[in-house]
Design an enzyme around this catalytic site. Structure first.
Site, PDB file in Angstrom:
ATOM      1  CG  ASP A   9      -1.688   1.201   1.440  1.00 45.19           C
ATOM      2  OD1 ASP A   9      -2.368   1.607   0.478  1.00 45.19           O
ATOM      3  OD2 ASP A   9      -1.640   1.803   2.539  1.00 45.19           O
ATOM      4  CG  LEU A  10       1.569   5.733  -1.819  1.00 48.30           C
ATOM      5  CD1 LEU A  10       3.054   5.541  -2.095  1.00 48.30           C
ATOM      6  CD2 LEU A  10       0.921   6.533  -2.963  1.00 48.30           C
ATOM      7  CG  ASP A  11      -1.813   7.492   0.600  1.00 47.14           C
ATOM      8  OD1 ASP A  11      -1.003   8.402   0.380  1.00 47.14           O
ATOM      9  OD2 ASP A  11      -2.726   7.179  -0.193  1.00 47.14           O
ATOM     10  CB  THR A  17       0.537  10.575   2.138  1.00 46.36           C
ATOM     11  OG1 THR A  17       0.613   9.168   1.937  1.00 46.36           O
ATOM     12  CG2 THR A  17       1.572  11.278   1.299  1.00 46.36           C
ATOM     13  CE  LYS A  45      -4.569   6.171   9.315  1.00 45.86           C
ATOM     14  NZ  LYS A  45      -3.704   5.706  10.399  1.00 45.86           N
ATOM     15  N   GLY A  46      -7.333   3.839   3.439  1.00 53.35           N
ATOM     16  CA  GLY A  46      -7.517   2.815   2.408  1.00 53.35           C
ATOM     17  C   GLY A  46      -8.790   2.969   1.605  1.00 53.35           C
ATOM     18  NE  ARG A  49      -9.306  12.338  -4.455  1.00 54.84           N
ATOM     19  CZ  ARG A  49      -8.803  12.659  -5.643  1.00 54.84           C
ATOM     20  NH1 ARG A  49      -9.404  13.563  -6.398  1.00 54.84           N
ATOM     21  NH2 ARG A  49      -7.695  12.091  -6.087  1.00 54.84           N
ATOM     22  CB  SER A 114      -2.181   2.865  -3.604  1.00 55.28           C
ATOM     23  OG  SER A 114      -2.746   4.089  -3.195  1.00 55.28           O
ATOM     24  CB  ALA A 115      -7.614   3.404  -2.462  1.00 56.33           C
ATOM     25  CB  SER A 116      -3.778   7.230  -3.664  1.00 57.35           C
ATOM     26  OG  SER A 116      -3.498   8.540  -4.107  1.00 57.35           O
ATOM     27  CG  ASN A 118      -3.428  12.447  -5.735  1.00 58.41           C
ATOM     28  OD1 ASN A 118      -3.539  13.138  -6.738  1.00 58.41           O
ATOM     29  ND2 ASN A 118      -4.319  12.512  -4.743  1.00 58.41           N
ATOM     30  CE  LYS A 145      -5.846  -0.887  -0.930  1.00 57.89           C
ATOM     31  NZ  LYS A 145      -4.689  -0.137  -0.403  1.00 57.89           N
ATOM     32  CD  GLU A 169      -3.593  -1.737   2.975  1.00 50.05           C
ATOM     33  OE1 GLU A 169      -3.643  -0.874   3.868  1.00 50.05           O
ATOM     34  OE2 GLU A 169      -3.939  -1.506   1.808  1.00 50.05           O
ATOM     35  CG  ASP A 170      -1.827   2.605   6.480  1.00 52.66           C
ATOM     36  OD1 ASP A 170      -2.181   2.204   5.351  1.00 52.66           O
ATOM     37  OD2 ASP A 170      -2.059   3.751   6.886  1.00 52.66           O
TER      38      ASP A 170
HETATM   39  C1  G6P Z   1      -5.503   5.866   0.201  1.00 52.99           C
HETATM   40  C2  G6P Z   1      -5.662   6.605   1.523  1.00 52.99           C
HETATM   41  C3  G6P Z   1      -7.057   7.158   1.663  1.00 52.99           C
HETATM   42  C4  G6P Z   1      -7.416   7.978   0.439  1.00 52.99           C
HETATM   43  C5  G6P Z   1      -7.338   7.122  -0.811  1.00 52.99           C
HETATM   44  C6  G6P Z   1      -7.632   7.912  -2.067  1.00 52.99           C
HETATM   45  O1  G6P Z   1      -6.125   4.654   0.284  1.00 52.99           O
HETATM   46  O2  G6P Z   1      -5.395   5.729   2.596  1.00 52.99           O
HETATM   47  O3  G6P Z   1      -7.075   7.951   2.832  1.00 52.99           O
HETATM   48  O4  G6P Z   1      -8.729   8.514   0.568  1.00 52.99           O
HETATM   49  O5  G6P Z   1      -6.032   6.598  -0.910  1.00 52.99           O
HETATM   50  O6  G6P Z   1      -6.603   8.827  -2.277  1.00 52.99           O
HETATM   51  P1  G6P Z   1      -6.595  10.014  -3.296  1.00 52.99           P
HETATM   52  O7  G6P Z   1      -5.159  10.454  -3.310  1.00 52.99           O
HETATM   53  O8  G6P Z   1      -7.041   9.451  -4.630  1.00 52.99           O
HETATM   54  O9  G6P Z   1      -7.546  11.040  -2.799  1.00 52.99           O
HETATM   55 MG    MG Z   2      -2.713   3.165   3.561  1.00 55.27          MG
END
Ligand code: G6P
Ligand code: MG
Length: 226
Positions: A9-11, A17, A45-46, A49, A114-116, A118, A145, A169-170
């Protein structure tokens, strides 16, 4: 040594982050008259958005027209990106490079899960982009997730069977996703929060190279039957 698939996982795992997400969400939530605690934040977390904002509004018993909802999501991301903009390699969490480099030296394939949306930007900022053989992020996943899709996609890209994959994973949602994918789940954080993980470490400084060797030689296996 067996070829395993190591999925990160990233964040909150590779970079810190998670604190920027929290700051950005809390500021935005306050603006619409909702407050939430760090304990509630664990549930964000995870989580994507969109789902995060849905949860926050739910906590405050608020509903918003779609237009406002989308505007708030964009505002949150803008604010979040002001933190990301200044990120450098020194924001990589302790001993993450040591673990990544060790696994690479053992020719193990690595993926990001990652779900992000970014993820690419952040990995680029901290100069870790080229360490990963595959990147699955919020742009490539239909169901977030705790659904296992993100990790199953990563396993497919690495051409490793899910049962030979290990997830770091966190997030509670991420640990559940790893378990649902039948992968070894390694929680990074607090045991009391991540109690569904097969193994929990407070951070990567606690993970020894012997532990990684034991995973690769099948001495470490999935613990629980979630
Ligand atoms: C990760 C973080 C979440 C965040 C999600 C989406 O999973 O743990 O807190 O909401 O990514 O990230 P984003 O950068 O696309 O808003
Ligand atoms: Mg995370």
């Amino acid at each position: 040594m067996t070829k395993k698939g190591f999925i990160f996982d990233l964040d909150g795992v590779i970079v810190d982050t998670a604190k920027y997400h929290f700051l950005a969400w809390r500021k935005l939530a306050k603006g619409v008259g909702v407050d939430f605690t760090e304990i509630q934040n664990e549930q964000l977390k995870g989580v994507s958005r969109q789902k995060s904002l849905e949860k926050i509004l739910e906590w405050g018993n608020k509903t918003l027209p779609e237009e406002d909802f989308n505007r708030l999501m964009a505002l949150k991301n803008e604010d979040y990106l002001t933190h990301v903009e200044n990120m450098k390699e020194d924001e990589i969490l302790p001993d993450v490079p040591k673990v990544l480099n060790y696994l690479i030296s053992k020719e193990q394939p690595l993926a990001l899960g990652s779900a992000s949306k970014n993820a690419h930007t952040i990995l680029d900022k901290v100069n870790l982009l080229e360490k990963f053989n595959a990147i699955v992020d919020g742009n490539g996943v239909k169901i977030g997730k705790p659904n296992p899709e993100v990790f199953l996609n990563a396993a497919k890209l690495l051409t490793v069977n899910p049962k030979d994959c290990i997830v770091f994973e966190d997030a509670v949602a991420g640990v559940k996703a790893a378990n649902a994918a039948n992968m070894i789940s390694i929680g990074i954080g607090e045991q009391s929060v991540l109690n569904e993980a097969d193994y929990v470490f407070s951070d990567f400084t606690e993970i020894s190279l012997e532990f990684l060797d034991d995973i690769m030689s099948n001495k470490i296996t999935k613990q629980n039957n979630h």
